[in-house]
Design an enzyme around this catalytic site. Structure first.
Site, short mmCIF file in Angstrom:
data_model
loop_
_atom_site.label_atom_id
_atom_site.label_comp_id
_atom_site.label_asym_id
_atom_site.label_seq_id
_atom_site.Cartn_x
_atom_site.Cartn_y
_atom_site.Cartn_z
N HIS A 188 -5.09 -4.45 -12.91
CA HIS A 188 -4.76 -5.47 -12.17
C HIS A 188 -4.00 -6.65 -12.86
CE1 HIS A 188 -6.85 -4.48 -8.21
NE2 HIS A 188 -7.79 -4.23 -8.86
N SER A 218 -10.66 -4.86 -4.67
CA SER A 218 -10.27 -3.66 -5.06
C SER A 218 -9.55 -2.67 -4.32
CB SER A 218 -10.38 -4.17 -6.85
OG SER A 218 -9.22 -3.17 -7.18
N LEU A 219 -10.34 -1.59 -4.88
CA LEU A 219 -10.63 -0.17 -4.69
C LEU A 219 -11.01 -0.38 -2.80
CD1 LEU A 219 -10.92 2.50 -3.75
CD2 LEU A 219 -12.41 2.15 -5.24
N GLN A 260 -14.37 0.04 -7.81
CA GLN A 260 -15.06 1.03 -8.93
C GLN A 260 -16.17 -0.07 -9.50
OE1 GLN A 260 -11.38 2.25 -10.39
NE2 GLN A 260 -12.23 2.87 -12.37
N GLN A 272 -1.17 -5.49 -4.96
CA GLN A 272 -2.67 -5.09 -5.54
C GLN A 272 -2.45 -4.99 -6.74
OE1 GLN A 272 -5.35 -2.57 -4.97
NE2 GLN A 272 -6.57 -4.10 -3.75
N ARG A 288 -4.09 6.33 -5.49
CA ARG A 288 -3.53 5.99 -6.80
C ARG A 288 -4.37 5.82 -7.58
NH1 ARG A 288 -7.88 0.90 -6.66
NH2 ARG A 288 -6.93 -0.63 -7.20
#
Length: 292
Positions: free
Chosen positions: A195, A88-89, A9, A244, A113
């Site tokens: 996170h 991440s994503l 992102q 995650q 998500r």
């Protein structure tokens, strides 16, 4: 050895993926399929929307995922990674590109998500900040001194750690970081504390969807964010993907592990060039390039 890496992102921009849509029949079919799966025309927002449109989490995450994955699929035989990773994503993009998840299943999980994270952000106002110029262990120690929820969220490269937590906690932590020699401690324009433990409600919601999804053995090892280790076992991949959302993204360690295992070339697939810059900061000797 070649490592393909996928952004997270923040890399989005208006017009992303339009060249692919206009010039590649297979890509166009996948974009149209995505509109169908999501139940709204994400292509309109990606190609002709505003920056504000693209900043909505429910749009941002699927948009970056689509750009990255469709780009990988359009490469055909050129896409021959020895290893993959995503920030991440981007880990979802990496898993689909490497064949661990189907395109449709990956897109559904990313959409789920995004919505779960949005809900968690609304339930507990929170934020993130970038800390520059301090060693990782110093950032960890200073976070632990703050009574509110504050934790390292992204280990991006040596000297750059993003922290995540309550608004008050992040304010206190930023003061501490600057007082202890940080070059900068900048609050980020994000919707919430990604996170961090504050994403627990989103994790619980996403876990159910991940458990129900069909995962296969990927074509190459996937270096996952939670432990910066290579994985090919579908069960382990699922477990790490669930962890995650509340665990830090160990990007520095991911890249170092891939280099230790023989990576000499990194190719970033998707919008922007953030990961190319981070790889160079982690190891200047690496060859980096990108495709958009």
């Amino acid at each position: 050895m070649k490592a393909f890496v996928f952004p997270g992102q923040g890399a989005q921009f208006v017009g992303m993926g339009k060249d692919l849509y206009d010039n590649n029949e297979e890509a166009r079919a996948l974009f149209e399929k995505a509109n169908e799966v999501l139940g709204f025309n994400i292509t309109d927002l990606m190609f002709n929307g505003t920056e504000e449109d693209l900043r909505q989490t429910k749009v941002t995450q699927p948009a970056i995922f689509l750009h990255s994955v469709i780009l990988a699929k359009s490469l055909g035989d050129e896409f021959r990674p020895d290893m993959v990773a995503g920030h991440s994503l981007g880990e979802f993009s990496a898993l689909v590109a490497a064949g661990a998840l189907s395109f449709e299943e990956g897109l559904k999980l990313v959409a789920k998500r995004a919505m779960a994270m949005q809900k968690a952000c609304e339930a507990a106002p929170s934020t993130m900040a970038a800390v520059l110029g301090l060693p990782d262990d110093k950032v960890e120690a200073l976070c632990a001194e703050v009574e509110d929820v504050v934790a390292p969220a992204n280990y991006n490269c040596p000297g750059q750690v993003v922290i995540s937590g309550t608004i008050e906690g992040i304010d206190k932590a930023c003061e501490k970081m600057l007082a202890n020699g940080a070059k900068r401690a900048l609050k980020l324009k994000v919707g919430g504390a990604f996170h961090s433990p504050l994403m627990q409600p989103a994790q619980a919601e996403l876990a159910e969807a991940i458990e129900a999804a069909e995962f296969k053995t990927p074509v190459c090892p996937v270096y996952q964010n939670v432990d910066a280790k290579p994985h090919t076992d579908p069960k382990e991949i699922k477990e790490n993907l669930i962890k995650q959302l509340t665990a830090p993204v160990r990007w520095t360690q991911d890249v170092q592990a891939m280099i230790a295992d023989g990576a000499t070339e990194f190719v970033e697939l998707g919008p922007g060039n953030v990961l190319q810059g981070l790889v160079k900061k982690i190891d200047r000797s690496m060859s980096v390039s990108g495709k958009q």
